[in-house]
Motif scaffolding. Structure first.
Motif, mmCIF file in Angstrom:
data_model
loop_
_atom_site.group_PDB
_atom_site.id
_atom_site.type_symbol
_atom_site.label_atom_id
_atom_site.label_comp_id
_atom_site.label_asym_id
_atom_site.label_seq_id
_atom_site.Cartn_x
_atom_site.Cartn_y
_atom_site.Cartn_z
ATOM 1 N N LEU A 514 29.103 82.260 83.091
ATOM 2 C CA LEU A 514 30.685 82.358 84.053
ATOM 3 C C LEU A 514 31.259 81.406 82.741
ATOM 4 N N ILE A 515 32.910 81.815 82.296
ATOM 5 C CA ILE A 515 33.206 80.815 81.683
ATOM 6 C C ILE A 515 34.226 80.780 81.874
ATOM 7 N N VAL A 516 35.701 81.255 82.855
ATOM 8 C CA VAL A 516 36.393 81.471 83.568
ATOM 9 C C VAL A 516 36.249 81.325 85.369
ATOM 10 N N THR A 517 37.069 80.860 85.518
ATOM 11 C CA THR A 517 37.173 80.790 87.077
ATOM 12 C C THR A 517 37.355 81.919 88.094
ATOM 13 N N PRO A 518 35.926 83.067 88.643
ATOM 14 C CA PRO A 518 37.202 83.396 89.221
ATOM 15 C C PRO A 518 37.781 83.127 90.358
ATOM 16 N N ASN A 519 38.677 84.902 90.346
ATOM 17 C CA ASN A 519 39.140 84.948 91.793
ATOM 18 C C ASN A 519 38.596 85.001 93.079
ATOM 19 N N GLY A 520 37.731 86.181 92.810
ATOM 20 C CA GLY A 520 37.350 86.147 93.801
ATOM 21 C C GLY A 520 35.934 87.102 93.222
ATOM 22 N N PRO A 521 34.649 87.796 94.440
ATOM 23 C CA PRO A 521 34.045 88.754 94.155
ATOM 24 C C PRO A 521 34.658 90.469 93.790
ATOM 25 N N MET A 522 34.243 90.168 92.692
ATOM 26 C CA MET A 522 34.534 91.395 91.662
ATOM 27 C C MET A 522 34.824 92.052 92.145
ATOM 28 N N GLU A 523 34.244 93.008 93.177
ATOM 29 C CA GLU A 523 34.455 94.684 93.800
ATOM 30 C C GLU A 523 36.087 94.346 94.003
ATOM 31 N N GLU A 524 35.833 93.075 95.194
ATOM 32 C CA GLU A 524 37.762 92.803 96.112
ATOM 33 C C GLU A 524 38.645 92.731 94.669
ATOM 34 N N LYS A 525 37.986 92.303 93.651
ATOM 35 C CA LYS A 525 39.039 92.273 92.962
ATOM 36 C C LYS A 525 39.355 93.764 92.119
ATOM 37 N N LEU A 526 38.689 94.192 91.895
ATOM 38 C CA LEU A 526 39.012 95.960 91.482
ATOM 39 C C LEU A 526 39.045 97.060 92.461
#
Length: 580
Positions: A514-526
């Motif tokens: 993981l090289i970028v800071t995630p904004n939230g779980p992938m399921e919530e982002k999409l």
């Protein structure tokens, strides 16, 4: 036999009895004759000699007799006492000889010959003349004969069996096991025996079946065992087979495509979404695998790779479709939608040629790409403006749902250095193995500074898992680093792990990065992507009917489909794994 010794000045002939141990008498007689003063000894002296050992036919000099046959040690009383003691001990020690055991007699007389039967069981059209006292080892029969059931006092019962895995052979083995104290289990029949043991609630036999299944997990049995373990609640077998599939799905099934069709939709979805999946190369390899998996499910008639017999090319099958509707939205493709939903879309869009292949295949709706592309563009801008220096801390669940999965196989020990190609937000990471150490380096080449992050330090999270396999491709030894929070300067190198001596080559390396800071779980982002991909219960019922007749009509054979491993190489011209 008693031999004769003829003594002559010139010649002595000795006849020896092999039954006697006393040769001294003959020697003494010869010595007496030698001491005489006469030049020639006349006459014959017959000596009864008993000897053990060698037979002497002719001796030229009487003095040589003692040299050749030596002196016999006098037999002592201690020797006789030792022999008597050994003889006495051998007579007193009991000897064990195996006869027919009680269990074998019971099995032969009561089960095989059906003597003294007090209950007849009919199952799968066959009659079994058995005994209640032995059947009551099963809780199934114990409750039947001991409760208030109509079969309690009857001597005939009929068992309706609806499980297709149960056969007359498995019934024979399971009923026979009630009369024995040991059982022989063949891995080829183990699922049928397990199904029968589960029906009659024989926990001991279920445990023995589980042991055999654990020992014989391989490419042919892994999926079958997993389905049986799920159906009959054998948790340890379910866990072991699932772990086997996680390790071998990308490293083995891409080279042996015929096994892909054994994997169901539910199992494939569970495997693809699991963060512990050993992804060989990059996430795009997972998409290629799913493409072949769906193709071979759609064409169950393909059983050969002979070019003269088969001709549907799985690489071109989807690109040559004239329908503009994405295949996953068609009647044939909708049934296989959920495994494709489990793909980690942001990591499929890190290379131009990968996007080109996705668009040409026209399997996935283009709307699935919009959310991930927007998220990637936003992350790239935040890194370029130094707003995001990488994740320094992250929830474990969020890390596993957002990380990129990649890996490779190391065939032999020695110095090796490699990177995974594609755009990694300006962070060029190189993995290095040297003897028994695995290290990671932030490679910063000045000639490509425009494409690299100019931040002095970059943070990232990484987990590395290394495994060695046995001949059945079962995990022999596994080592993992856990989630590491690392920060690297330009061209800095840090150790990741010291390889355990128990690890033997070839090694499978799996990396979660993981090289970028995630904004939230992938399921919530999409969320929009998920809404488009959701399948309703009504659709599922339709899809189950479609699945029965899902083979396309244009299945004429002209050319043999290449193995998926070759198709993966031909589907994209770019190298997925680059040696440094």
């Amino acid at each position: 036999k008693i031999g004769k010794v003829k003594v002559n000045y010139y010649k002595i002939e000795v006849g020896v009895c092999v039954c006697c141990k006393n040769i001294n008498k003959a020697v003494r007689e010869l010595e007496k004759l030698q001491t005489r003063q006469d030049g020639e000894i006349k006459g014959e002296n017959t000596i009864k000699a008993i000897a053990m050992g060698a037979l002497y036919s002719r001796v030229q000099n009487p003095l040589d007799i003692t040299r050749l046959i030596g002196r016999k040690r006098k037999r002592s009383d201690s020797d006789d006492s030792d022999e008597l003691a050994k003889l006495d001990a051998s007579m007193k020690s009991p000897k064990k000889k195996k006869l027919m055991t009680t269990a074998q007699y019971i099995y032969q007389a009561l089960f095989m010959e059906e003597k003294s039967s007090d209950i007849t069981v009919r199952a799968l059209g066959k009659l079994w003349r058995l005994h209640k006292v032995y059947l009551c080892q099963s809780p199934y029969f114990s409750s039947m004969f001991g409760g208030s059931w109509k079969e309690t006092n009857k001597d005939f019962i009929n068992i309706e069996i609806i499980d297709p895995k149960i056969t007359t052979d498995s019934l024979y083995i399971v009923f026979g096991s009630l009369y024995l104290d040991e059982i022989t289990l063949d891995p080829r029949d183990i699922t049928s025996i397990l199904a029968t043991a589960a029906l009659f609630q024989l926990d001991g036999l279920i445990e023995r079946c589980a042991e055999v299944m654990m020992e014989s997990i391989n490419a042919e049995t892994a999926v079958v065992y997993h389905e049986a373990a799920c159906q009959y609640g054998v948790k340890n077998v379910k866990k072991a087979t699932f772990e086997w599939l996680l390790v071998n799905l990308l490293s083995f099934y891409t080279k042996h495509w015929r096994w892909l069709r054994l994997i169901s939709v539910d199992l494939m979805e569970e495997l693809i979404s699991n963060p512990d999946l050993f992804v060989m190369q990059t996430e795009f390899s997972v998409y290629i695998l799913l493409r072949f998996w769906m193709f071979y499910h759609l064409h169950p008639e393909i059983e050969t790779v002979d070019k003269s017999e088969c001709a549907i090319n799985p690489v071109n099958y989807f690109t040559e479709r004239k329908d503009e509707v994405p295949f996953i939205e068609t009647n044939c493709g909708r049934y296989y939608k959920r495994p494709f939903m489990a793909l980690r879309m942001p990591h499929l869009l890190s290379h131009y040629r990968d996007i080109e292949v996705l668009l040409k295949d026209n399997i996935l709706p283009k709307s699935w790409f919009f959310g991930p592309l927007l998220s990637q563009w936003s992350s790239m801008l935040s890194i370029d403006e130094s707003l995001d220096k990488g994740p320094s801390a992250c929830d474990e669940k969020l890390f596993y749902s957002s990380c990129m999965r990649c890996g490779r196989t190391l065939q032999e020990e020695g110095f090796q250095k490699w990177r995974w190609t594609g755009f990694n937000f300006g962070l060029d990471l190189v993995l290095i193995t040297d003897v028994r150490m695995l290290t990671i380096k932030r490679h910063h080449r000045t000639e490509h500074e425009r494409l690299l992050s100019m931040q002095v330090k970059r943070n990232f999270l990484i987990r590395v898992t290394v495994a060695s396999l046995n001949e059945l491709r079962q995990i022999k030894h596994k080592q993992t680093t856990g989630i590491k929070d690392l920060s690297l300067d330009k061209n800095q190198e840090l150790p990741l792990m010291y390889l355990d001596p128990k690890l033997q080559y070839p090694l499978l390396i799996s990396v979660n990065l993981l090289i970028v800071t995630p904004n939230g779980p992938m399921e919530e982002k999409l969320k929009d992507f998920d809404k488009l991909a959701t399948t309703t219960e009504a659709e599922i019922k339709i899809l189950q009917q479609i699945k029965l007749n899902s083979a396309p009509t244009n299945s004429s054979c002209v050319e043999s489909p290449p193995p998926p491993s070759e198709a993966i190489r031909s589907s994209s011209a770019r190298p997925i794994l680059e040696s440094v």
